[in-house]
Design an enzyme around this catalytic site. Sequence first.
Site, PDB file in Angstrom:
ATOM      1  N   PHE A 132      63.483  19.633  47.773  1.00 52.81           N
ATOM      2  CA  PHE A 132      62.742  20.625  48.557  1.00 52.81           C
ATOM      3  C   PHE A 132      61.790  19.817  49.449  1.00 52.81           C
ATOM      4  CE2 PHE A 132      59.262  23.560  49.349  1.00 52.81           C
ATOM      5  CZ  PHE A 132      59.936  24.723  49.655  1.00 52.81           C
ATOM      6  N   ASP A 201      60.034  17.822  39.096  1.00 52.05           N
ATOM      7  CA  ASP A 201      59.631  19.097  39.689  1.00 52.05           C
ATOM      8  C   ASP A 201      60.472  20.187  39.009  1.00 52.05           C
ATOM      9  OD1 ASP A 201      59.510  21.403  41.284  1.00 52.05           O
ATOM     10  OD2 ASP A 201      59.165  20.264  43.123  1.00 52.05           O
ATOM     11  N   TYR A 226      55.385  31.118  40.519  1.00 50.05           N
ATOM     12  CA  TYR A 226      55.689  32.393  41.205  1.00 50.05           C
ATOM     13  C   TYR A 226      57.177  32.725  41.225  1.00 50.05           C
ATOM     14  CZ  TYR A 226      55.784  28.812  44.919  1.00 50.05           C
ATOM     15  OH  TYR A 226      55.990  27.660  45.632  1.00 50.05           O
ATOM     16  N   LYS A 227      58.017  31.858  40.639  1.00 54.52           N
ATOM     17  CA  LYS A 227      59.454  32.164  40.611  1.00 54.52           C
ATOM     18  C   LYS A 227      59.790  32.805  39.259  1.00 54.52           C
ATOM     19  CE  LYS A 227      60.404  28.125  43.533  1.00 54.52           C
ATOM     20  NZ  LYS A 227      60.650  28.743  44.832  1.00 54.52           N
ATOM     21  N   ARG A 387      71.773  32.506  48.888  1.00 56.76           N
ATOM     22  CA  ARG A 387      71.317  32.180  47.521  1.00 56.76           C
ATOM     23  C   ARG A 387      71.133  33.471  46.727  1.00 56.76           C
ATOM     24  NH1 ARG A 387      66.087  28.538  46.753  1.00 56.76           N
ATOM     25  NH2 ARG A 387      65.205  30.531  47.386  1.00 56.76           N
TER      26      ARG A 387
HETATM   27  C1  LIG Z   1      61.406  22.488  44.201  1.00 59.51           C
HETATM   28  C2  LIG Z   1      60.200  23.031  44.883  1.00 59.51           C
HETATM   29  N1  LIG Z   1      59.077  22.290  44.938  1.00 59.51           N
HETATM   30  C3  LIG Z   1      57.966  22.760  45.560  1.00 59.51           C
HETATM   31  C4  LIG Z   1      57.953  24.025  46.124  1.00 59.51           C
HETATM   32  C5  LIG Z   1      56.776  24.595  46.851  1.00 59.51           C
HETATM   33  O1  LIG Z   1      55.586  24.058  46.587  1.00 59.51           O
HETATM   34  P1  LIG Z   1      54.247  24.909  46.778  1.00 59.51           P
HETATM   35  O2  LIG Z   1      54.103  25.740  45.550  1.00 59.51           O
HETATM   36  O3  LIG Z   1      53.200  23.897  46.954  1.00 59.51           O
HETATM   37  O4  LIG Z   1      54.422  25.769  47.982  1.00 59.51           O
HETATM   38  C6  LIG Z   1      59.098  24.827  46.066  1.00 59.51           C
HETATM   39  C7  LIG Z   1      59.074  26.184  46.659  1.00 59.51           C
HETATM   40  O5  LIG Z   1      59.998  26.923  46.682  1.00 59.51           O
HETATM   41  C8  LIG Z   1      60.240  24.306  45.434  1.00 59.51           C
HETATM   42  O6  LIG Z   1      61.361  25.041  45.390  1.00 59.51           O
END
Ligand SMILES: Cc1ncc(COP(=O)(O)O)c(C=O)c1O
Length: 422
Positions: A132, A201, A226-227, A387
């Site tokens: 990402f 991550d 938030y997911k 998706r």
């Molecule tokens: C793998 C991954 N890392 C990081 C993020 C986003 O980071 P942040 O919460 O700082 O916007 C996302 C957002 O969809 C993500 O899918």
Amino acid sequence: MSELTEKAGKLDAVDELAAKRAEFVLDGPEGAVYLDGNSLGALPVGVPGRVADVVARQWGELRIRSWTEEGWWTAPERIGDRIAPLVGAAAGQVVVGDSTSVNVFKALVGAVRLARETGAGRDEILVDATTFPTDGYIAGSAARMTGCTLRPVTPSDVPDALGEHTAAVLLNHVDYRTGRLHDLPSLTAAVHAAGAYAVWDLCHSAGALPVGLDAHGVDLAVGCTYKYLNGGPGSPAYLYVRADLQDRFDSPLPGWNSHAEPFGMRSDYEPAEGAVRGRVGTPDILSMLALEAALEVWDGVTVEAVRAKSLALTDFFLECVGEYVPEGRVECLTPLPHAERGSQVALRCSPTLGSARAGGAPTAGPVMRRLIERGVVGDFRHPDVLRFGFTPLYVGFADVERAARALAEELSEATAERSHRV
Ligand SMILES: Cc1ncc(COP(=O)(O)O)c(C=O)c1O
């Protein structure tokens, strides 16, 4: 009734998580099928009342007393402990706060600093080449700040890329685009064998499948809430620092909230012990307490049950797509083996797919727009990916069948329209 609708009914009837759906607000367009929980989780029914109480009573009436009387001050560690079992961590290692991006920065710079304690020549950071974007940008900056070079590497090639110069490796557990699940245990072991530190991550895996941070000796990890954790838009992220590394974790953002004596107002910095060391400044209490309420839906749920249902949902979706969507109109980017699959299915859908005589398949963007109009909500990722995220706590098998049927209808209708025009 088709064979697949019948099968969906049977699967729903024996679904041990089916009752959880009632704990979420899933209103909106009549009968909407929400397959975007891998982007923004649905609202748990307990959240609005809790937030109203936090605003009206805790903030409105108790005001500053709530920092102590309502546990605001200790919320980052307390909620971290609530997330910990979902990612396979014992208590005291997860702290909630800031965004994922900020936590990637803390974890990655912290990992390089750990590596440098014993190996001065460690001057390379490996980053998932398919990451990402935010992780890649932050890794680039972390590399410049620490005097490292940054090397993007496909996760499966990481073992060959590791060496005595590697300081840290930043990987995604599940690829945000394809839904591919990377092999966290073996990649972490390879990173350790090279004397480097692994940062994972977990944005697309926490709350969808077992992670096993402690069991696999992960050094540091970050994730959003938030997911699949349904914390709400912009809810705070979390940082995991393995217990035995906490004393040596040297945060690049040493704010007053991570001070050993935060109210001592000292000019010198002395880091606190434990997960608190990952904190920075004043926590975002409204979002944080909304997240705490949201996490109550996990009471009585095991991640193993969630994983079993997630795989059953994605299997069934693939079966329905295979049955309903004409051959060659979409290409599945998500790996079929369970060991390599997260909780989403990504379908490539571009004009180059499908028979030229039939006018070619329509492009992904317009297809997703039409699906959303008819109440099947997934999302589109540039340039040609549809998706579909499957959140086992509130998605059922009838939803899955309906989504695949709508997709097939959209693809056939749009293709027919195109061939009419040419
Ligand atoms: C793998 C991954 N890392 C990081 C993020 C986003 O980071 P942040 O919460 O700082 O916007 C996302 C957002 O969809 C993500 O899918």
